[in-house]
Motif scaffolding. Sequence first.
Motif, PDB file in Angstrom:
ATOM      1  N   TRP A  39       0.818  -1.215   0.000  1.00 15.53           N
ATOM      2  CA  TRP A  39       0.000   0.000   0.000  1.00 15.53           C
ATOM      3  C   TRP A  39       0.850   1.263   0.000  1.00 15.53           C
ATOM      4  CZ3 TRP A  39      -4.430  -0.330  -1.927  1.00 15.53           C
ATOM      5  CH2 TRP A  39      -5.277  -1.429  -1.692  1.00 15.53           C
ATOM      6  N   LEU A  75      -1.117   2.756  -3.142  1.00 14.43           N
ATOM      7  CA  LEU A  75      -2.157   3.723  -2.822  1.00 14.43           C
ATOM      8  C   LEU A  75      -1.837   5.081  -3.438  1.00 14.43           C
ATOM      9  CD1 LEU A  75      -4.843   4.014  -1.301  1.00 14.43           C
ATOM     10  CD2 LEU A  75      -3.544   4.905   0.643  1.00 14.43           C
ATOM     11  N   TYR A  96       0.021   6.866   1.603  1.00 18.00           N
ATOM     12  CA  TYR A  96      -0.338   5.846   2.592  1.00 18.00           C
ATOM     13  C   TYR A  96       0.252   6.192   3.955  1.00 18.00           C
ATOM     14  CZ  TYR A  96      -0.242   1.226   4.899  1.00 18.00           C
ATOM     15  OH  TYR A  96      -0.376   0.181   5.781  1.00 18.00           O
ATOM     16  N   ILE A 106      -7.593   1.533   4.569  1.00 19.46           N
ATOM     17  CA  ILE A 106      -7.534   2.211   3.263  1.00 19.46           C
ATOM     18  C   ILE A 106      -8.834   2.985   3.034  1.00 19.46           C
ATOM     19  CG2 ILE A 106      -7.337   1.890   0.772  1.00 19.46           C
ATOM     20  CD1 ILE A 106      -4.756   1.384   2.398  1.00 19.46           C
TER      21      ILE A 106
END
Length: 307
Positions: free
Chosen positions: A99, A103, A111, A180
């Motif tokens: 991530w 992300l 992130y 998330i």
Amino acid sequence: MTFNEGARMDSGRVSTGGGGGGGLGGKFAIGGGAGGLIVLVLALLLGGDPGSLLGGLSGTTESGQNSGAGLAGCETGADANRDVNCRVVFTAGSLDSVWGQELAQQTGTAYVPPEVVLFSGSVSTGCGNATSEVGPFYCPADSTAYFDTSFFQLLVDRFGSSGGPLAQEYVVAHEFGHHIQNQLGDIGRAQADPRGADSAAVRTELQADCYAGVWAHYADTLPGPDGGPPFLNTLTDTDIDDALSAASSVGDDRIQQSAGARVNPEGWTHGSSQQRQKWFATGYRTGQVQACDTYSARDLNNPPALR
């Protein structure tokens, strides 16, 4: 065996906590792999008060408290393959790695790693106090995922999940999926529409399943810290079957049946076994956050990316 035995990380990534009592307070907590789902669905099905099972849903919200101590002896992938607590530590490290790159690249949002706490018995959180009966959950108020690893055996013994390592890692990845959602501003949707086969609550949980699949898509290829080997060895069909087994075991329909009740979609909060499998598979096959837009999906039984 799932983790590359040569993978290394700081075991201080995960802390330990415990103590406390009472119930989850003013800030809602999201139960993921099955945790709060098992307690709450059984209470609703059998006419009980879910608040009493959580120790009371009213009361003041308390600040999260944990010992801040890391886990000794969780330095290598070999430790993670040997010990379930170390497996959570390394899964968290793998999720951070995936991530931390994906992300920002896919959404433009940087992130911020969640805190991770292992507890036994009870724990004080930013959402109030909780007991092990709740199972794994994510608290948006303190951006922390909480795990009592004895839950993994409950998945096997009571709900028929595979006992494979990726089944356990899926649970951790699902709770990170809620984090998330928290970062992207979606997690509050679950409260606004909390129950029903097509509810925002179900869509929120299925999206977290999909995000767990996104992690699995990259986990065996992205380098570990400082350019080291990937945390996970190449995932096999058996590994993915383990994750799908865990996802299936905590479907609302499966839990209702295990309680001896009829399948009642009006009471669903997490989605059916088939839906949970399909949305995990969507994330795994595509590796794309955009493919996990459950809120826009017209048919939760048929994710667009799998058609």
